[in-house]
Design a protein around this motif. Sequence first.
Motif, PDB file in Angstrom:
ATOM      1  N   VAL A   1      87.265  50.085   9.767  1.00 27.69           N
ATOM      2  CA  VAL A   1      87.106  48.633   9.641  1.00 27.69           C
ATOM      3  C   VAL A   1      85.638  48.240   9.876  1.00 27.69           C
ATOM      4  N   GLY A   2      85.127  47.412   8.997  1.00 32.12           N
ATOM      5  CA  GLY A   2      83.758  46.890   9.152  1.00 32.12           C
ATOM      6  C   GLY A   2      82.709  47.710   8.422  1.00 32.12           C
ATOM      7  N   LEU A   3      83.060  48.930   7.981  1.00 35.44           N
ATOM      8  CA  LEU A   3      82.077  49.745   7.260  1.00 35.44           C
ATOM      9  C   LEU A   3      81.849  49.176   5.862  1.00 35.44           C
TER      10      LEU A   3
ATOM     11  N   ALA B   1      88.052  45.694   5.222  1.00 36.57           N
ATOM     12  CA  ALA B   1      89.007  44.829   5.928  1.00 36.57           C
ATOM     13  C   ALA B   1      90.320  44.883   5.156  1.00 36.57           C
ATOM     14  N   GLN B   2      91.294  44.165   5.667  1.00 36.30           N
ATOM     15  CA  GLN B   2      92.604  44.109   5.004  1.00 36.30           C
ATOM     16  C   GLN B   2      92.448  43.743   3.524  1.00 36.30           C
TER      17      GLN B   2
ATOM     18  N   GLU C   1      82.192  52.768  -2.032  1.00 36.38           N
ATOM     19  CA  GLU C   1      82.306  51.397  -2.528  1.00 36.38           C
ATOM     20  C   GLU C   1      83.440  50.667  -1.809  1.00 36.38           C
ATOM     21  N   VAL C   2      83.251  49.379  -1.618  1.00 35.64           N
ATOM     22  CA  VAL C   2      84.314  48.531  -1.048  1.00 35.64           C
ATOM     23  C   VAL C   2      84.413  47.305  -1.952  1.00 35.64           C
TER      24      VAL C   2
ATOM     25  N   LEU D   1      93.991  51.485  -0.655  1.00 31.68           N
ATOM     26  CA  LEU D   1      94.048  50.053  -0.353  1.00 31.68           C
ATOM     27  C   LEU D   1      94.111  49.907   1.154  1.00 31.68           C
ATOM     28  N   HIS D   2      93.073  49.306   1.738  1.00 29.08           N
ATOM     29  CA  HIS D   2      93.034  49.176   3.197  1.00 29.08           C
ATOM     30  C   HIS D   2      94.157  48.243   3.670  1.00 29.08           C
ATOM     31  N   GLY D   3      94.902  48.751   4.635  1.00 29.44           N
ATOM     32  CA  GLY D   3      96.035  47.970   5.148  1.00 29.44           C
ATOM     33  C   GLY D   3      97.362  48.469   4.613  1.00 29.44           C
TER      34      GLY D   3
END
Lengths: 114, 353
Positions: free
Chosen positions: A50-52, A4-5, A81-82, A35-37
């Motif tokens: 998104v959502g993974l 996610a963001q 990794e997230v 960096l997501h977003g």
Amino acid sequence: MNIAQNCVVSMRYTMKNSRQEVLEDTLHALPVHYLHGSGTILAVLQEQLVGLKAGDKKKVYLQTIPGITEEAFCFEVSIDEVRAALPEEIVLGYPVQAIVQACEADCACYNTGR
Amino acid sequence: MKIHLLSGFLGSGKTTAIRQAAGILLQQGIKTGVISNDQGRHLVDGGLFTSLAIPNREVINGCFCCNYKELGNSISSLVAMHGTEIIFAESVGSCTDLVATVLKPLRQSRPDTPITISVFADVRLLQMLLYKGSTGFDETVRYIYLKQLEEAGTIVINKIDLVTGRQLLATRALLQKKYGHKHLLFQNSFNKENVQQWLNVIDADNSASALPSLQIDYDVYASGEAKLAWADRLVEIYSADNNAPQLAAALANKLYAAVCQQQYPIGHLKFFINNSLKISFTAAGETMVPLVAGEAPSASMIINMRVQTEPAYLTRLTDQVFTLFETEHNCRIVISSQSAFQPGYPKPTHRLV
């Protein structure tokens, strides 16, 4: 944790063109971090992630985008990794704390010792 | 999308210029990417750009001309994944004949993409060549150096901050005489204004289509490349005194001193400590080794050495330095990867005359 963001994502991928030729394969290399977003990776690709979560695999498609790419591509993405981004990473717009994973046994790296 | 090719001998400052240029462009919101190139596979430069969050790809195990497909794939990957608008593609410093083997094929396959080529030269090495007629390297290596300059439309005479004003004036006059028909830029790549000036020039440059392919003897070219030894190592330094980062910098210095003592002409020696600190030494002189701060029991270091000698000699010398260093500094150096070789005969995928 799901993508996610303001998450730092660590992933590997195989990139193919519309003729199914492999243009890039990072599955046995160090993962790519972003960096997501942020604008580091095309938004159209980020949206499909998104959502993974860690361990997930997904095919992500990039159609031709006038002015950017005249070709269509497919990425087979594997999420390593997230994690939540650090405050300074959100300010900078990119990860500063690398998540380094050991290479797989069949990685190009090799041990020689002395 | 635009592609800026960079050529120029080992240690001419291409990476520093790209680093500065990418910083300027990214600040302006222009998506910028870098493609590094080398005969080896564990590269300081790729690690450097990654640490700076600059999207980058590496074309390894050979020059762009012999790995043309990989270069094309890297361009596609940067564009598709990052939407890159400007790509700097830095060819390995022992490579020449880029106009025929890279620029023209790229122009053919991407007719709508503006492509430029800049050839970098360390002003001090140029001075040695212009005044003494020698660079300390073998004649065949000098042949590569001169061919790089010959095919340039734009020559960036780099590191001008490292010579006196008088020396620079004299060199400028000589260069005007020899290469006056080319675009000559005098630059300190640590200076943002200088690099912005270079960016302005290449942004407006549309002379690539007029650049002729070199007339070149590939046997001499190959012989020159084979005079150079490539040695790469990935090491981890363990210190009982908790000063591993400082020891890593000291080890870089020791290796440079050892190569100098053997009087092996240096292409470049590059070291990358803890994925954040780059130290480099070149043919024309030593760099200032920065004071490394921070206490830590271990430090990682990528070592890239390009030197005129036999790979076996360079390997033996490096091993000797490591052994001595471990004893002198009560530390342990663990090698996780190493390679040493000479570049093979250049076999370009394409060559358009």
